[in-house]
Design an enzyme around this catalytic site. Structure first.
Site, short mmCIF file in Angstrom:
data_model
loop_
_atom_site.label_atom_id
_atom_site.label_comp_id
_atom_site.label_asym_id
_atom_site.label_seq_id
_atom_site.Cartn_x
_atom_site.Cartn_y
_atom_site.Cartn_z
N HIS A 243 3.39 1.43 6.03
CA HIS A 243 3.41 2.45 4.98
C HIS A 243 4.84 2.72 4.56
CE1 HIS A 243 2.06 5.94 2.72
NE2 HIS A 243 3.15 6.53 3.14
N ASP B 147 -5.79 16.68 3.04
CA ASP B 147 -4.47 16.31 2.52
C ASP B 147 -4.49 16.23 1.00
OD1 ASP B 147 -1.72 15.20 2.57
OD2 ASP B 147 -2.76 13.47 1.72
N ARG C 188 0.77 21.60 -3.01
CA ARG C 188 2.21 21.49 -2.73
C ARG C 188 2.97 21.06 -3.99
NH1 ARG C 188 2.24 17.17 1.61
NH2 ARG C 188 4.50 17.27 1.33
N SER D 236 1.03 14.79 6.27
CA SER D 236 0.30 14.22 5.14
C SER D 236 0.17 12.69 5.28
CB SER D 236 1.03 14.58 3.84
OG SER D 236 0.61 13.80 2.76
N LYS E 197 -3.43 10.30 6.86
CA LYS E 197 -4.09 9.21 6.14
C LYS E 197 -4.03 7.90 6.92
CE LYS E 197 -1.74 10.62 2.65
NZ LYS E 197 -1.03 10.92 1.41
N1 URA Z 1 3.56 10.74 0.62
C1 URA Z 1 2.46 11.36 1.10
O1 URA Z 1 1.43 10.74 1.27
N2 URA Z 1 2.54 12.66 1.38
C2 URA Z 1 3.68 13.38 1.23
O2 URA Z 1 3.68 14.55 1.52
C3 URA Z 1 4.80 12.71 0.72
C4 URA Z 1 4.72 11.39 0.44
#
Ligand code: URA
Ligand code: CA
Length: 433
Positions: free
Chosen positions: A82, A161, A168, A183, A187
């Site tokens: 990621h 999220d 946010r 966050s 995932k």
């Molecule tokens: N990428 C994400 O998935 N979440 C965040 O809070 C910032 C970047």
């Protein structure tokens, strides 16, 4: 429990318990806590921070808010990668087939681009016919047979999220390390891989503008991953200038093909080897990073990695003729060069602004609803450290409209020509705990 008391507790600098955090996430996801109370809590977290225990509790509560993918029927150690976001970051397109070609199963869920950052799914969709939606059965079957598939995130991963991120975004609470770490990791954990390699970008094109913050974010995510029983490590990489040369969807597919053919930009290739070696070691397909790297280099030289990319495109319904004839993907109406106004050395290319320029051409979205033009984008003809003569092209602009004065102006403002450039650093640090 009352939300107002929990907001006050955090506002006063105290830690929330696991039960309290779980109560908040459950009820917020079920629309039982209003956005105004959640906003107040987010701002309190922004100022008061969270302990490791709180961040892990928050992450796991978000994981449990939705579906968790079970990849156990895929043989071998599944490793995911990621990136925290970048400009012209073509790595996944190269990395997924590259590591799969040495035997690492890659069952990858990727996202779309927003703002100046691009998304892997949009890039893959620049290949005619390429399907980013597969049923879970097909996804698992293809990875078992062929070691690689890259698809869109299934609907119900970490819904908490999704809801929180949208809030946010409009309450100035995106750039908080505990909130970003939870966050991203919620995932990744819900997506089911056994190992996670994180590319934490830093610099003008990234969330984390300085290295200290990037290191803290990386350490936090690595600790969360380990506590959730996932082997996790992070690479702190530089995103002050865009990665590689191409920015834009078709252009990045072409760049990925060229890289798999062994004639891609050096920084992109190095990034793929650095991240790929870590993935190969986590998947136990090599004993150490040197052995992993030699395997990847060999897969690139023999063409095995390129063949794997072709196989992936074929398996997902894409037109494989573009791999032998990447120029077929060059379909923008106009190509305009941006000539250097003076001679010298390129000292700075501000990644996020270059990303904005590509977005203005139509390569990215300003809002989630915008459509993308796959054909348009930019190709950097010079990178930091390159010398230029007056009139040399700095950037090729691929556009479907003639009205690109604003784009040209933005590019000129964000590419600096001076006398001497600092040697660009690609990888600042590796974080394993
Ligand atoms: N990428 C994400 O998935 N979440 C965040 O809070 C910032 C970047
Ligand atoms: Ca690129």
């Amino acid at each position: 429990m009352r939300m107002v008391d929990l907001i006050e507790k955090k506002r006063n600098g105290n830690s929330l318990t696991k039960e309290e955090i779980s109560y908040i996430i459950k009820n917020y996801t079920a629309d039982q806590i209003p956005d105004y109370q959640m906003s107040a809590l987010l701002m309190a977290i922004f100022y008061e921070d969270m302990t490791d225990e709180e961040i892990v509790a928050l992450t796991m509560a978000m994981v449990q808010s939705g579906e968790q993918i079970d990849l156990s029927s895929i043989e071998g150690i599944k490793v995911d990668k990621h990136s925290t976001g970048g400009v012209g970051d073509t790595t996944t397109l190269v990395l997924a087939p590259l590591v799969a070609s040495v035997g690492v199963p890659v069952a990858k869920m990727s996202g779309r681009g927003l703002g100046y950052t691009g998304g892997t799914l949009d890039k893959l969709e620049a290949i005619p016919g390429f399907k980013i939606e597969l049923s879970e059965e097909d996804f698992i079957r293809i990875v078992n047979e062929s070691k690689v598939a890259v698809i869109g995130q299934s609907g119900n991963l970490a819904p908490a999220d999704k809801k929180l991120y949208a809030l946010r975004d409009v309450t100035a609470t995106v750039d908080s390390i505990p909130l970003i770490a939870s966050s991203i990791m919620s995932k990744k954990i819900a997506a089911g891989a056994d190992g996670i390699v994180l590319d934490v970008t830093t610099g003008d094109g990234a969330f984390m503008k300085n290295i200290e913050d990037a290191i803290r974010l990386a350490q936090t995510m690595v600790r969360i991953g380990k506590l959730a029983n996932r082997q996790t490590m992070a690479v702190i990489s530089d995103m002050s200038q865009p990665l590689g040369e191409a920015i834009g969807n078709s252009l990045e597919v072409i760049e990925a093909i060229e890289t798999l053919q062994g004639r891609g930009p050096a920084d992109l290739l190095e990034m793929c080897y650095a991240l790929g070696s870590q993935m190969v070691v986590l998947a136990k397909q090599a004993d150490d990073l040197d052995e992993a790297r030699s395997k990847l280099e060999e897969a690139l030289q023999t063409g095995a990695a390129l063949d794997k990319f072709k196989e992936m495109v074929q398996n997902q319904g894409g037109d494989t003729t573009v791999i032998d004839h990447p120029d077929q993907l060059l379909s923008a109406k106009y190509t305009v060069e941006l000539p250097a106004k003076k001679a010298g050395v390129v000292t700075k290319i501000v990644a996020n602004e270059i990303g904005v320029a590509a977005m203005m051409l139509g390569a990215g979205r300003q809002t989630k609803e915008d459509a993308i033009d796959h054909a348009v984008g930019l190709k950097l003809r010079k990178k930091v450290g390159d010398s230029v003569q007056e009139g040399d092209s700095l950037v090729s602009i691929y556009s479907n409209t003639k009205a690109i004065e604003e784009v040209k102006e933005l590019l000129y403002e964000n590419i600096t020509i001076g006398e001497t450039a600092k040697e660009p650093v690609l990888i600042h640090k590796i974080i394993t705990e």
